[in-house]
Design a protein around this motif. Structure first.
Motif, mmCIF file in Angstrom:
data_model
loop_
_atom_site.group_PDB
_atom_site.id
_atom_site.type_symbol
_atom_site.label_atom_id
_atom_site.label_comp_id
_atom_site.label_asym_id
_atom_site.label_seq_id
_atom_site.Cartn_x
_atom_site.Cartn_y
_atom_site.Cartn_z
ATOM 1 N N SER A 97 4.621 -84.699 56.583
ATOM 2 C CA SER A 97 5.838 -84.465 55.818
ATOM 3 C C SER A 97 6.954 -85.436 56.188
ATOM 4 C CB SER A 97 6.343 -83.036 56.047
ATOM 5 O OG SER A 97 5.365 -82.103 55.704
ATOM 6 N N LEU A 98 6.890 -86.002 57.399
ATOM 7 C CA LEU A 98 8.025 -86.782 57.897
ATOM 8 C C LEU A 98 8.445 -87.944 56.996
ATOM 9 C CD1 LEU A 98 7.620 -86.771 61.773
ATOM 10 C CD2 LEU A 98 9.236 -85.526 60.355
ATOM 11 N N PRO A 99 7.494 -88.747 56.437
ATOM 12 C CA PRO A 99 7.959 -89.856 55.581
ATOM 13 C C PRO A 99 8.754 -89.377 54.373
ATOM 14 C CG PRO A 99 5.649 -90.112 56.131
ATOM 15 C CD PRO A 99 6.048 -88.774 56.632
ATOM 16 N N ARG A 100 8.429 -88.207 53.849
ATOM 17 C CA ARG A 100 9.162 -87.682 52.691
ATOM 18 C C ARG A 100 10.496 -87.056 53.118
ATOM 19 N NH1 ARG A 100 5.418 -87.265 48.182
ATOM 20 N NH2 ARG A 100 7.205 -86.521 47.021
ATOM 21 N N PHE A 101 10.736 -87.034 54.405
ATOM 22 C CA PHE A 101 11.890 -86.341 54.974
ATOM 23 C C PHE A 101 12.891 -87.365 55.508
ATOM 24 C CE2 PHE A 101 13.486 -83.137 58.222
ATOM 25 C CZ PHE A 101 13.908 -82.226 57.285
ATOM 26 N N LEU A 102 12.718 -88.635 55.085
ATOM 27 C CA LEU A 102 13.449 -89.741 55.713
ATOM 28 C C LEU A 102 14.976 -89.611 55.592
ATOM 29 C CD1 LEU A 102 12.725 -92.177 57.339
ATOM 30 C CD2 LEU A 102 12.694 -93.544 55.259
ATOM 31 N N PRO A 103 15.549 -89.301 54.425
ATOM 32 C CA PRO A 103 17.017 -89.223 54.362
ATOM 33 C C PRO A 103 17.594 -88.228 55.364
ATOM 34 C CG PRO A 103 16.085 -89.180 52.153
ATOM 35 C CD PRO A 103 14.932 -89.084 53.102
ATOM 36 N N GLU A 104 16.955 -87.058 55.489
ATOM 37 C CA GLU A 104 17.434 -86.049 56.431
ATOM 38 C C GLU A 104 17.296 -86.541 57.873
ATOM 39 O OE1 GLU A 104 15.512 -85.510 53.840
ATOM 40 O OE2 GLU A 104 15.885 -83.559 52.912
ATOM 41 N N LEU A 105 16.188 -87.259 58.152
ATOM 42 C CA LEU A 105 15.995 -87.779 59.516
ATOM 43 C C LEU A 105 17.081 -88.786 59.859
ATOM 44 C CD1 LEU A 105 12.131 -88.273 59.772
ATOM 45 C CD2 LEU A 105 13.534 -86.517 60.846
ATOM 46 N N ILE A 106 17.432 -89.646 58.894
ATOM 47 C CA ILE A 106 18.488 -90.638 59.137
ATOM 48 C C ILE A 106 19.803 -89.933 59.445
ATOM 49 C CG2 ILE A 106 19.890 -92.428 58.026
ATOM 50 C CD1 ILE A 106 17.404 -93.304 56.534
ATOM 51 N N LEU A 121 13.639 -91.317 44.756
ATOM 52 C CA LEU A 121 13.830 -90.652 43.465
ATOM 53 C C LEU A 121 12.759 -91.113 42.477
ATOM 54 C CD1 LEU A 121 15.555 -88.871 41.649
ATOM 55 C CD2 LEU A 121 17.073 -90.781 41.281
ATOM 56 N N GLY A 122 11.918 -90.198 42.109
ATOM 57 C CA GLY A 122 10.913 -90.515 41.111
ATOM 58 C C GLY A 122 9.703 -91.254 41.636
ATOM 59 N N ALA A 123 9.684 -91.549 42.956
ATOM 60 C CA ALA A 123 8.528 -92.243 43.529
ATOM 61 C C ALA A 123 7.571 -91.207 44.102
ATOM 62 C CB ALA A 123 8.989 -93.203 44.620
ATOM 63 N N GLY A 124 6.368 -91.228 43.645
ATOM 64 C CA GLY A 124 5.360 -90.324 44.222
ATOM 65 C C GLY A 124 5.370 -88.964 43.572
ATOM 66 N N GLU A 125 4.263 -88.271 43.770
ATOM 67 C CA GLU A 125 4.075 -86.945 43.209
ATOM 68 C C GLU A 125 4.963 -85.933 43.914
ATOM 69 O OE1 GLU A 125 1.157 -85.847 40.869
ATOM 70 O OE2 GLU A 125 2.023 -87.788 40.338
ATOM 71 N N VAL A 132 17.672 -89.559 35.693
ATOM 72 C CA VAL A 132 17.876 -88.270 36.358
ATOM 73 C C VAL A 132 17.131 -87.163 35.622
ATOM 74 C CG1 VAL A 132 19.617 -86.491 36.740
ATOM 75 C CG2 VAL A 132 20.072 -88.824 37.452
ATOM 76 N N THR A 133 17.288 -87.125 34.305
ATOM 77 C CA THR A 133 16.677 -86.029 33.568
ATOM 78 C C THR A 133 15.158 -86.174 33.530
ATOM 79 O OG1 THR A 133 17.121 -87.284 31.585
ATOM 80 C CG2 THR A 133 18.644 -85.547 32.115
ATOM 81 N N GLU A 134 14.707 -87.413 33.472
ATOM 82 C CA GLU A 134 13.270 -87.654 33.488
ATOM 83 C C GLU A 134 12.649 -87.065 34.748
ATOM 84 O OE1 GLU A 134 11.073 -91.765 33.900
ATOM 85 O OE2 GLU A 134 12.466 -91.749 32.216
ATOM 86 N N VAL A 135 13.305 -87.298 35.880
ATOM 87 C CA VAL A 135 12.735 -86.845 37.139
ATOM 88 C C VAL A 135 12.760 -85.326 37.241
ATOM 89 C CG1 VAL A 135 12.802 -87.086 39.604
ATOM 90 C CG2 VAL A 135 13.549 -88.944 38.197
#
Lengths: 497, 170
Positions: free
Chosen positions: A7-16, A62-66, A486-489
């Motif tokens: 999970s950590l790579p998807r958690f990068l903003p919070e880690l920063i 944003l919008g990258a990855g499932e 934004v709406t697409e995502v």
């Protein structure tokens, strides 16, 4: 354990943000004996780097990855979290810059304030990602505790203390009610997971008992978004808090509250009904509950705002009214409503923070938050008056500005859902709102000033800040492109699980 | 016979918890109220034992009775003029307050009666600390870490408020 590591790579903003928090705390300790200005500059710099890092990584995500669930189904990293993360980062960055220019925070050690700002930004992201009842409560409480401390930061200021105390008392009662509601929901469904709650509710009808539980939980969420009748803290806290903190409270926690509202009701209490629509489960008519909240909140916010003479109080009631408008979109029961809320919040960020920026810059010369003190501002500073005009027209929802786009998204969603009467009430409210926004402008442009007129001087930072906030409001139509993204995502929201 | 005794203890403790909690709210003497809170917290620990939550019961006694309340009592006792303090514990709007409290109580009773809670017999209670520990570093790792962030800022905030007051400057 491997799940946590994945999970950590998807958690990068919070880690920063958490890393920046640790650095700020240590740097604050190390520079205690240095001159105040050096230490504050250093700490502001570290915080800015952390927030910009989080903004860049969350924009890339944003919008990258499932869509993916993180940390054993505690958080969902999907379109909804993706949309809200940059909103939180942008809010905090603007608030940080406002804090540098605020007269109220001059000569005050800011170490703890910056640590709180970083923590609360991360906690807002946890709120927006929560798909577990424990996580919802814990992240909400982290945001609350940090907010109480930020509001009461000026401990030599009596108003700031009073605001903080009121905020704590209201907060304790409403989170208590919410926690009780969550525990009853856990008892009914036997699970803390929102997807599990949905599955359990789909099997049996709980009826009025469930509705009571939902009212309790709505009290906690309503407190965060400042929806009536859970708004009593709002005017006093907004008035007493240091103005940059007020600006933060009017956007950050409100946005996160809406994210929790969407997740809780759209994921936990409804199942997909095809074509992006959802259908409530469990036999409780929560759509009616939200519609009632929306109507009360809008009307009360707008009518009370008419009577205000203090600009911070006025903006407090105006932010309540905007929460009501967004609640209308939450009644739509389809992904279109979610898109409307996300778009509204993205625009609301710029117009509302813009209005607060003008209030803070004006306070530097007038030393007052009374609307009367703005008399004759047009002659003192045409620039600031025009900027305020743009922000207020945008808040009103007048066509060339971005605020019109925000209102248009909401009303289109509401009308498409066949809730014409709700849209009519919304339009009437928008008309009422125009009165008090225009009142401020009338004072600035037409009224004659009394007494001496100190010159207005802007630093480069002020100008940059105003440009950053004005441009999105003026170029509303060009803004359309990024709104589409934004709406697409946020389409992916209802697909997960 | 055993269940009779068990029920008798349960209701006895319930009366103790409710009575002392009520005293905390309406009591006029801060020190007496603090001691009544000890009884209330201790009674809640007994409920945890009834539910087979051994670890929670221990934590309740250690943290609430042993830690928080002792601190509270110290705070009360170290404060000057605490005995002269005239506590005003609400006597405004008794009728609307009682009405709304009664309404909420009636609603809760009705809900607790009407909802199928899916209760099941837990069997013989066993030690729970091991599974709690595993969950805290497994499925609930993130909430555990977030709780530590929450405690960190709460600690900082407490220090911040106290220090500012003490130095008298901003």
């Amino acid at each position: 354990m491997s799940d946590a590591l994945q999970s950590l790579p998807r958690f990068l903003p919070e880690l920063i943000l958490m890393a920046a928090l640790a650095v700020v705390i240590v740097a604050d300790l190390l520079t205690q004996r240095r001159p105040l200005q050096n230490s504050t500059d250093l700490l502001n710099g570290i915080t800015l780097v952390g927030l910009v890092g989080a903004l860049v990584t969350s924009w890339q995500a944003l919008g990258a990855g499932e869509a993916q669930s993180l940390f054993a189904s505690m958080l969902a990293d999907d379109g909804l979290l993706g949309v809200f993360r940059p909103i939180f980062c942008l809010t905090s960055i603007v608030v940080l810059l406002l804090g540098m220019r605020s007269k109220e925070l001059e000569g005050v050690r800011l170490g703890e304030m910056l640590a709180l700002l970083l923590t609360v930004t991360a906690a807002l992201m946890w709120m927006a990602g929560s798909v577990n009842l424990v996580m919802i409560y814990l992240s909400l409480e982290t945001v609350s505790v940090a907010s109480y401390l930020m509001v009461g930061y000026l401990s030599s200021d009596r108003l700031s203390n009073e605001a903080s105390l009121k905020y704590i008392l209201f907060g304790a009662v409403s989170t208590g009610a919410m926690l009780f509601g969550l525990s009853l929901l856990y008892g009914m469904t036997g699970t803390l997971d929102l997807y599990g709650v949905r599955a359990a509710l789909a099997e049996g009808a709980f009826g009025p008992g469930l509705l009571f539980v939902l009212i309790l939980i709505a009290a906690g969420i309503g407190f965060k978004i400042a929806a009536a009748p859970f708004h009593f803290w709002c005017p006093d806290v907004y008035t007493g808090a240091p103005t940059p903190v007020t600006a933060f409270l009017s956007v950050g926690p409100k946005a996160a509250g809406f994210a929790v509202l969407i997740r809780f009701f759209y994921l936990g209490l409804a199942e997909p009904a095809g074509g992006g629509a959802i259908a409530p489960v469990g036999g409780a008519d929560w759509q009616m509950l939200l519609m009632m909240l929306a109507v009360i909140t809008m009307t009360l916010g707008n009518v009370a705002a008419l009577l205000q003479t203090n600009v911070k109080r006025l903006l407090a009631y105006s932010s309540i009214a905007h929460a009501g408008t967004m609640l209308m979109a939450a009644c739509v029961l389809s992904v279109e409503g979610v898109q409307a809320i996300a778009a509204y919040l993205a625009i609301y960020l710029f117009m509302n923070l813009g209005a607060f920026a003008v209030v803070i810059l004006a306070h530097r010369v007038t030393g007052s938050f009374e609307i009367d003190s703005y008399a004759g501002f047009w002659k003192r500073s045409p620039l600031l008056t025009v900027a305020m005009g743009i922000f207020l027209f945008s808040l009103m929802g007048i066509p060339p500005f971005a605020g019109f786009l925000a209102k248009w998204y909401v009303f289109a969603a509401v009308i498409n859902a066949g809730l014409g009467w709700l849209a009519v009430i919304g339009v009437l409210n928008a008309a009422v709102a125009a009165f008090y926004y225009v009142k401020v402008l009338r004072v600035m442009v037409i009224d004659q000033e009394i007494g001496p007129t100190p010159a207005l001087a802007f630093s480069r930072l002020d100008l940059a800040l105003l440009v950053v906030l004005v441009v999105p409001n003026v170029l509303g139509l060009l803004f359309w492109g990024s709104l589409d993204r934004v709406t697409e995502v946020s389409q992916t929201l209802l697909e997960l699980g | 016979m055993e269940s009779m005794a068990s029920a008798a203890i349960f209701y006895g403790v319930a009366v103790l918890v409710l009575g002392s909690a009520l005293y905390v709210v309406v009591g006029k003497n801060l020190v007496h109220s603090a001691f009544a809170l000890v009884a209330a917290f201790f009674g809640v620990a007994v409920f945890y034992v009834y539910l087979g939550a051994d670890f929670l019961a221990g934590a309740q006694v250690l943290i609430y009775v042993g830690g928080i309340l002792t601190l509270l009592l110290f705070g009360v006792m170290l404060t000057n003029r605490i005995y002269n303090l005239n506590l005003r514990s609400g006597a405004i709007q008794v009728v609307p307050g009682a009405l709304s409290a009664g309404l909420v109580f009636a609603l809760l009773v009705w809900i607790i009666q009407s909802v199928d809670w899916g209760a099941m017999d837990a069997g013989d209670p066993g030690p729970t600390s091991e599974s709690i520990g595993r969950l805290l570093v497994g499925d609930y790792l993130l909430p555990f870490e977030i709780a530590s962030v929450l405690l960190l800022i709460a600690l900082m905030g407490a220090a911040m408020l106290v220090r500012r007051r003490g130095s008298g400057s901003s």
